[in-house]
Design an enzyme around this catalytic site. Sequence first.
Site, PDB file in Angstrom:
ATOM      1  N   ASN A  45       0.843  -1.202   0.000  1.00  0.00           N
ATOM      2  CA  ASN A  45       0.000   0.000   0.000  1.00  0.00           C
ATOM      3  C   ASN A  45       0.876   1.249   0.000  1.00  0.00           C
ATOM      4  O   ASN A  45       1.969   1.266   0.575  1.00  0.00           O
ATOM      5  CB  ASN A  45      -1.020   0.001   1.151  1.00  0.00           C
ATOM      6  CG  ASN A  45      -0.429  -0.162   2.528  1.00  0.00           C
ATOM      7  OD1 ASN A  45       0.620  -0.781   2.691  1.00  0.00           O
ATOM      8  ND2 ASN A  45      -1.082   0.376   3.537  1.00  0.00           N
ATOM      9  N   GLU A  47       0.345   5.228   0.672  1.00  0.00           N
ATOM     10  CA  GLU A  47      -0.589   6.271   1.133  1.00  0.00           C
ATOM     11  C   GLU A  47      -0.134   7.650   0.670  1.00  0.00           C
ATOM     12  O   GLU A  47       0.933   7.810   0.062  1.00  0.00           O
ATOM     13  CB  GLU A  47      -0.726   6.191   2.660  1.00  0.00           C
ATOM     14  CG  GLU A  47      -1.343   4.859   3.072  1.00  0.00           C
ATOM     15  CD  GLU A  47      -1.588   4.728   4.562  1.00  0.00           C
ATOM     16  OE1 GLU A  47      -1.092   5.573   5.347  1.00  0.00           O
ATOM     17  OE2 GLU A  47      -2.288   3.772   4.939  1.00  0.00           O
ATOM     18  N   CYS A  56      -4.047   0.674  -2.587  1.00  0.00           N
ATOM     19  CA  CYS A  56      -3.908  -0.568  -1.830  1.00  0.00           C
ATOM     20  C   CYS A  56      -2.824  -1.467  -2.445  1.00  0.00           C
ATOM     21  O   CYS A  56      -2.511  -1.361  -3.639  1.00  0.00           O
ATOM     22  CB  CYS A  56      -5.218  -1.344  -1.827  1.00  0.00           C
ATOM     23  SG  CYS A  56      -6.549  -0.581  -0.897  1.00  0.00           S
ATOM     24  N   GLU A  58      -2.994  -4.603  -3.229  1.00  0.00           N
ATOM     25  CA  GLU A  58      -3.512  -5.467  -4.299  1.00  0.00           C
ATOM     26  C   GLU A  58      -3.513  -4.730  -5.630  1.00  0.00           C
ATOM     27  O   GLU A  58      -3.101  -5.262  -6.661  1.00  0.00           O
ATOM     28  CB  GLU A  58      -4.950  -5.900  -3.984  1.00  0.00           C
ATOM     29  CG  GLU A  58      -5.116  -6.714  -2.725  1.00  0.00           C
ATOM     30  CD  GLU A  58      -5.404  -5.849  -1.500  1.00  0.00           C
ATOM     31  OE1 GLU A  58      -4.749  -4.798  -1.325  1.00  0.00           O
ATOM     32  OE2 GLU A  58      -6.266  -6.244  -0.709  1.00  0.00           O
TER      33      GLU A  58
HETATM   34  N1  THU Z   1      -5.250  -1.572   2.465  1.00  0.00           N
HETATM   35  C1  THU Z   1      -4.670  -2.345   1.504  1.00  0.00           C
HETATM   36  O1  THU Z   1      -3.601  -2.016   0.977  1.00  0.00           O
HETATM   37  N2  THU Z   1      -5.295  -3.498   1.155  1.00  0.00           N
HETATM   38  C2  THU Z   1      -6.392  -4.001   1.788  1.00  0.00           C
HETATM   39  O2  THU Z   1      -6.829  -5.084   1.443  1.00  0.00           O
HETATM   40  C3  THU Z   1      -7.038  -3.245   2.857  1.00  0.00           C
HETATM   41  C4  THU Z   1      -6.509  -1.880   3.086  1.00  0.00           C
HETATM   42  C5  THU Z   1      -4.546  -0.356   2.892  1.00  0.00           C
HETATM   43  C6  THU Z   1      -5.170   0.945   2.498  1.00  0.00           C
HETATM   44  C7  THU Z   1      -4.590   1.884   3.537  1.00  0.00           C
HETATM   45  O3  THU Z   1      -3.302   2.297   3.120  1.00  0.00           O
HETATM   46  C8  THU Z   1      -4.420   1.010   4.774  1.00  0.00           C
HETATM   47  O4  THU Z   1      -4.452  -0.333   4.286  1.00  0.00           O
HETATM   48  C9  THU Z   1      -5.503   1.205   5.818  1.00  0.00           C
HETATM   49  O5  THU Z   1      -6.758   1.108   5.269  1.00  0.00           O
END
Ligand code: THU
Length: 138
Positions: A45, A47, A56, A58
């Site tokens: 992920n 941000e 995210c 994925e």
């Molecule tokens: N996040 C992911 O990368 N994948 C997921 O399946 C769930 C959430 C990330 C988004 C954000 O950076 C952090 O997790 C908190 O939501």
Amino acid sequence: MVKEQLTRLIETAVRQTGYAYAPYSDFRVGAALLAKDGRIYTGCNIENAAYTPSNCAERTAFFKAVSEGVRDFEAICVVGGKGGRLTTYTPPCGVCRQVMMEFCSPKDFQVILAVSKDDYVVYQLEDLLPMGFGPGNL
Ligand code: THU
């Protein structure tokens, strides 16, 4: 999928949590996407100070693969946790499920949620996104 391949996928996803850029949530996610040709595309992920541009793990993995011409996928492994501590499964968010729906067969594509190489669950995409809207609906 053979156990050896599953283990490799989980270990790759776990390693990816180390690259997560998550200064706002401190929730570190790693993904390992297995293409049908055997290659693994990785993601974490990423941000952003403006929050909404965050991506995210994925989708990072999917977009890396698709941007290199790869569109046939077999499975994805997702791991995550606060501070990078993996204690529970991290299910993909709705947006990521929809991206999976674009490129993967809901009946065949496997979504592996793991805590460790010995603690994991395997779902089909159709379990996570029942009656999803995809390219076949247009
Ligand atoms: N996040 C992911 O990368 N994948 C997921 O399946 C769930 C959430 C990330 C988004 C954000 O950076 C952090 O997790 C908190 O939501």
